[in-house]
Design a protein around this motif. Structure first.
Motif, short mmCIF file in Angstrom:
data_model
loop_
_atom_site.label_atom_id
_atom_site.label_comp_id
_atom_site.label_asym_id
_atom_site.label_seq_id
_atom_site.Cartn_x
_atom_site.Cartn_y
_atom_site.Cartn_z
N HIS A 1 0.89 -1.16 0.00
CA HIS A 1 0.00 0.00 0.00
C HIS A 1 0.92 1.21 0.00
O HIS A 1 1.74 1.36 0.92
CB HIS A 1 -0.86 0.04 1.27
CG HIS A 1 -1.90 -1.01 1.35
ND1 HIS A 1 -3.04 -0.98 0.58
CD2 HIS A 1 -1.99 -2.12 2.12
CE1 HIS A 1 -3.78 -2.03 0.88
NE2 HIS A 1 -3.16 -2.75 1.80
N LYS B 1 1.20 -5.45 1.82
CA LYS B 1 -0.16 -5.97 1.69
C LYS B 1 -0.20 -7.42 2.14
O LYS B 1 0.76 -8.16 1.96
CB LYS B 1 -0.61 -5.93 0.22
CG LYS B 1 -1.03 -4.59 -0.27
CD LYS B 1 -1.59 -4.71 -1.68
CE LYS B 1 -1.95 -3.37 -2.25
NZ LYS B 1 -2.44 -3.49 -3.64
N THR C 1 -2.11 -11.22 1.80
CA THR C 1 -2.56 -11.99 0.64
C THR C 1 -4.01 -11.69 0.28
O THR C 1 -4.33 -11.54 -0.90
CB THR C 1 -2.40 -13.50 0.91
OG1 THR C 1 -1.06 -13.75 1.32
CG2 THR C 1 -2.70 -14.31 -0.32
N HIS C 2 -4.88 -11.54 1.28
CA HIS C 2 -6.29 -11.28 0.96
C HIS C 2 -6.47 -9.89 0.35
O HIS C 2 -7.37 -9.67 -0.46
CB HIS C 2 -7.19 -11.49 2.19
CG HIS C 2 -6.93 -10.53 3.31
ND1 HIS C 2 -5.99 -10.76 4.28
CD2 HIS C 2 -7.50 -9.34 3.59
CE1 HIS C 2 -5.99 -9.76 5.14
NE2 HIS C 2 -6.89 -8.87 4.75
N ASP C 3 -5.61 -8.93 0.72
CA ASP C 3 -5.67 -7.60 0.10
C ASP C 3 -5.31 -7.69 -1.38
O ASP C 3 -5.94 -7.04 -2.21
CB ASP C 3 -4.71 -6.63 0.79
CG ASP C 3 -5.14 -6.28 2.20
OD1 ASP C 3 -6.36 -6.36 2.49
OD2 ASP C 3 -4.27 -5.93 3.02
N LYS C 4 -4.29 -8.48 -1.69
CA LYS C 4 -3.87 -8.64 -3.08
C LYS C 4 -4.98 -9.29 -3.90
O LYS C 4 -5.27 -8.86 -5.02
CB LYS C 4 -2.61 -9.51 -3.16
CG LYS C 4 -1.38 -8.87 -2.55
CD LYS C 4 -0.22 -9.81 -2.63
CE LYS C 4 0.94 -9.34 -1.79
NZ LYS C 4 2.05 -10.28 -1.82
N ARG C 5 -5.63 -10.31 -3.32
CA ARG C 5 -6.73 -10.99 -4.02
C ARG C 5 -7.88 -10.03 -4.27
O ARG C 5 -8.49 -10.05 -5.33
CB ARG C 5 -7.22 -12.19 -3.21
CG ARG C 5 -6.26 -13.35 -3.23
CD ARG C 5 -6.89 -14.56 -2.57
NE ARG C 5 -5.88 -15.55 -2.26
CZ ARG C 5 -5.68 -16.06 -1.05
NH1 ARG C 5 -6.42 -15.69 -0.04
NH2 ARG C 5 -4.74 -16.96 -0.86
N ARG C 6 -8.22 -9.20 -3.27
CA ARG C 6 -9.31 -8.25 -3.42
C ARG C 6 -8.99 -7.24 -4.52
O ARG C 6 -9.85 -6.91 -5.34
CB ARG C 6 -9.58 -7.54 -2.10
CG ARG C 6 -10.78 -6.59 -2.18
CD ARG C 6 -11.11 -5.90 -0.88
NE ARG C 6 -9.93 -5.23 -0.37
CZ ARG C 6 -9.55 -5.24 0.91
NH1 ARG C 6 -10.25 -5.90 1.80
NH2 ARG C 6 -8.47 -4.60 1.29
N ASP C 7 -7.76 -6.75 -4.58
CA ASP C 7 -7.35 -5.81 -5.62
C ASP C 7 -7.49 -6.44 -7.01
O ASP C 7 -7.98 -5.79 -7.94
CB ASP C 7 -5.91 -5.34 -5.42
CG ASP C 7 -5.77 -4.39 -4.24
OD1 ASP C 7 -6.81 -3.91 -3.74
OD2 ASP C 7 -4.63 -4.11 -3.85
N ALA D 1 -9.50 -8.92 -7.84
CA ALA D 1 -10.93 -9.10 -8.12
C ALA D 1 -11.57 -7.78 -8.54
O ALA D 1 -12.39 -7.75 -9.48
CB ALA D 1 -11.63 -9.66 -6.89
N GLU D 2 -11.21 -6.68 -7.88
CA GLU D 2 -11.75 -5.37 -8.25
C GLU D 2 -11.33 -4.97 -9.66
O GLU D 2 -12.14 -4.47 -10.44
CB GLU D 2 -11.29 -4.29 -7.26
CG GLU D 2 -11.96 -4.36 -5.91
CD GLU D 2 -11.37 -3.39 -4.92
OE1 GLU D 2 -10.48 -2.58 -5.29
OE2 GLU D 2 -11.79 -3.43 -3.74
N ARG D 3 -10.08 -5.21 -9.99
CA ARG D 3 -9.57 -4.87 -11.31
C ARG D 3 -10.29 -5.68 -12.39
O ARG D 3 -10.68 -5.14 -13.43
CB ARG D 3 -8.07 -5.17 -11.35
CG ARG D 3 -7.31 -4.42 -12.41
CD ARG D 3 -5.83 -4.61 -12.27
NE ARG D 3 -5.53 -5.30 -11.02
CZ ARG D 3 -4.39 -5.87 -10.71
NH1 ARG D 3 -3.42 -5.86 -11.55
NH2 ARG D 3 -4.19 -6.48 -9.57
#
Length: 154
Positions: free
Chosen positions: A21, A128, A130-136, A138-140
């Motif tokens: 981040h 970050k 791992t779950h933050d990376k996955r969320r990013d 998914a958003e993209r």
């Protein structure tokens, strides 16, 4: 000889924005030897494993790989030597306080020439999870799907 104008990108750390981040960015000058500048002008550098640290009131760029200049002789440099970054004293004071907080680090984002002078953009960042990376990701992908659907409707 005409002066060099504008910004010429040499290397970029795309992985940093994925792994961290970004809280704040700083532009810093960098102290280089002649063969390092020649190698950078040839477009050769890697910021992938690089980081910066504050030591004795100075900021140092560590582990950035600038390969040896091919035409360099005995004057060539060590590829991963520590390089001093040039920042204002008030910026260094802020970085000293911020990097002592838990989980904060300094990572290089890009290396470039600005009006002929070598600069590095460093970021004050938090790692970050791992779950933050996955969320990013998914958003993209969701944003990409929406744009694709809108293009089909036109």
């Amino acid at each position: 000889m005409p002066k060099e104008k504008g910004r010429t990108l040499v290397a970029q750390n795309k992985r940093a924005r994925h792994d961290y981040h970004i809280d704040a960015t700083y532009e810093a000058g960098i102290v280089l030897t002649g063969t390092e500048v020649k190698s950078l002008r040839a477009g050769r550098a890697s910021l992938m494993e690089g980081f910066a640290l504050v030591k004795d009131g100075e900021v140092w760029l560590q582990n950035v790989h600038i390969p040896q200049y091919t035409q360099g002789t005995w004057t060539n440099h060590a590829p991963r030597r520590p390089r001093k970054l040039l920042l204002h004293s008030d910026e260094i004071a802020k970085l000293i306080g911020k990097t002592q907080e838990a989980g904060r680090t300094l990572v290089p984002l890009s290396l470039y020439f600005s009006d002929g002078k070598a600069k590095v953009e460093i970021a004050l960042a938090r790692g970050k999870r791992t779950h933050d990376k996955r969320r990013d990701i998914a958003e993209r992908e969701a944003k990409r799907d929406i744009e694709r659907a809108l293009r089909r409707r036109r």
